[in-house]
Structure formats: C-alpha cells, structure tokens
Design a protein around this motif. Structure first.
Motif, PDB file in Angstrom:
ATOM      1  N   SER A  75     -17.312 -51.687 -19.360  1.00 52.14           N
ATOM      2  CA  SER A  75     -15.938 -51.202 -19.423  1.00 52.14           C
ATOM      3  C   SER A  75     -15.869 -49.847 -18.719  1.00 52.14           C
ATOM      4  N   SER A  77     -13.263 -46.665 -18.561  1.00 50.04           N
ATOM      5  CA  SER A  77     -12.060 -46.014 -19.072  1.00 50.04           C
ATOM      6  C   SER A  77     -11.564 -45.059 -17.987  1.00 50.04           C
ATOM      7  N   ALA A 112     -11.205 -57.920 -16.126  1.00 53.00           N
ATOM      8  CA  ALA A 112     -10.237 -57.917 -17.218  1.00 53.00           C
ATOM      9  C   ALA A 112      -9.632 -56.536 -17.424  1.00 53.00           C
ATOM     10  N   HIS A 113      -8.393 -56.542 -17.905  1.00 49.71           N
ATOM     11  CA  HIS A 113      -7.742 -55.325 -18.400  1.00 49.71           C
ATOM     12  C   HIS A 113      -7.963 -55.337 -19.901  1.00 49.71           C
ATOM     13  N   LEU A 114      -8.563 -54.285 -20.445  1.00 46.29           N
ATOM     14  CA  LEU A 114      -8.909 -54.252 -21.862  1.00 46.29           C
ATOM     15  C   LEU A 114      -7.840 -53.577 -22.717  1.00 46.29           C
ATOM     16  N   SER A 115      -7.349 -52.428 -22.274  1.00 41.64           N
ATOM     17  CA  SER A 115      -6.337 -51.710 -23.039  1.00 41.64           C
ATOM     18  C   SER A 115      -5.747 -50.584 -22.211  1.00 41.64           C
ATOM     19  N   ASP A 136      -8.271 -49.028 -19.525  1.00 41.07           N
ATOM     20  CA  ASP A 136      -9.628 -49.540 -19.646  1.00 41.07           C
ATOM     21  C   ASP A 136      -9.731 -50.911 -18.988  1.00 41.07           C
ATOM     22  N   SER A 138     -12.592 -53.987 -17.376  1.00 43.35           N
ATOM     23  CA  SER A 138     -13.940 -54.523 -17.449  1.00 43.35           C
ATOM     24  C   SER A 138     -14.378 -54.874 -16.037  1.00 43.35           C
TER      25      SER A 138
END
Length: 144
Positions: A75, A77, A112-115, A136, A138
């Motif tokens: 990940s 950030s 991926a988009h995590l948050s 955040d 991935s």
C-alpha cells in the motif's frame, strides 16, 4: 519455511516495488494535461514531489508516506497538497486530483484504491487557499 516457537513462518518473495511518488506525479501531470483547455480549475497546474521556492498560482504536490506490504503488493499512502488562487478553484482542483487518483487502478502498477481521507481545508498563516488529502493505493511489485 522456518519454525519459530511452533509457528510456521513463510518468507515473503523478493519483490521490487515502483516509486509511488514518481509514478503519481507523472500520472497526475499527464492526466491534467490531457484535460480539455478551458477546464478552468485544471488549467496551468504545476505538479511536483515538493513545493518549489517560488509558489506557482496552482500547485499540486504528492508525497509517499509509505504503507504496509503483503506478498506481492504494497500500500502507498499518498499525501496530496493543493494550492490555488481562490477557495473555489482550490476546492475544485483538489476534488479533481483525488478523483483522478481514486480512478487509477489499472494504470501502471496500481491494482486497487484502498481509501481516501479528505480533501480538507488546511488553515495556515498563508493567505493562499490550501487543501490536503490522503489517498491510499495498492501497488503490484515485480520479482527481483
């Protein structure tokens, strides 16, 4: 495999991860430049890894604050700062920049988009409108 006090430890594969900040700065530059001319809040934006000595009218900086690693993904950030000449332009540009990063899975190594947190107003001594967000993502690595 190794055993440590009755627990089986499986070593992670040797993986090289991309430079998330360099990728995000290049991707944001290319994406903003591809926007139609006259998309007023997206025109003439400087995107960089850090603020220059002389602040341009519109500036986006992206910093990689790190993240955790899984087997072959990590990940990232991304700390995103946006400055612009008015509160409205700053808010619109910040929303666009966040949306671009959130929509980036499938681009480069992003899987991926995590948050997302923000964008929020940053209150500081400067009178220049400023927004901050953390996005955040991935990222997939490659074998060593």
């Amino acid at each position: 495999q190794a055993r440590d006090e009755g627990v089986t430890v499986i070593p992670k594969p040797a993986v090289i991860f991309p430079d998330a900040k360099a990728w995000a700065v290049a991707y944001m530059n290319a994406t903003l430049l591809a926007r139609p001319i006259g998309d007023t809040y997206a025109d003439a934006v400087t995107v960089a890894g850090r603020a220059p000595d002389v602040m341009p009218t519109r500036l986006v900086t992206i910093r990689d604050d790190g993240g955790t690693r899984a087997l072959v993904t990590k990940s990232a950030s991304l700390a995103v700062n946006v400055w612009a000449e008015t509160e409205q332009v700053c808010s619109q540009l910040a929303a666009l920049v966040v949306a671009i990063l959130e929509a980036s899975p499938g681009q480069g190594a992003v899987v991926a988009h995590l948050s997302t947190s923000g964008p929020v107003e940053v209150v500081e001594s400067s009178t220049k409108p400023h927004r901050f967000a953390s996005v955040d993502l991935s990222l997939r690595g490659t074998d060593l």
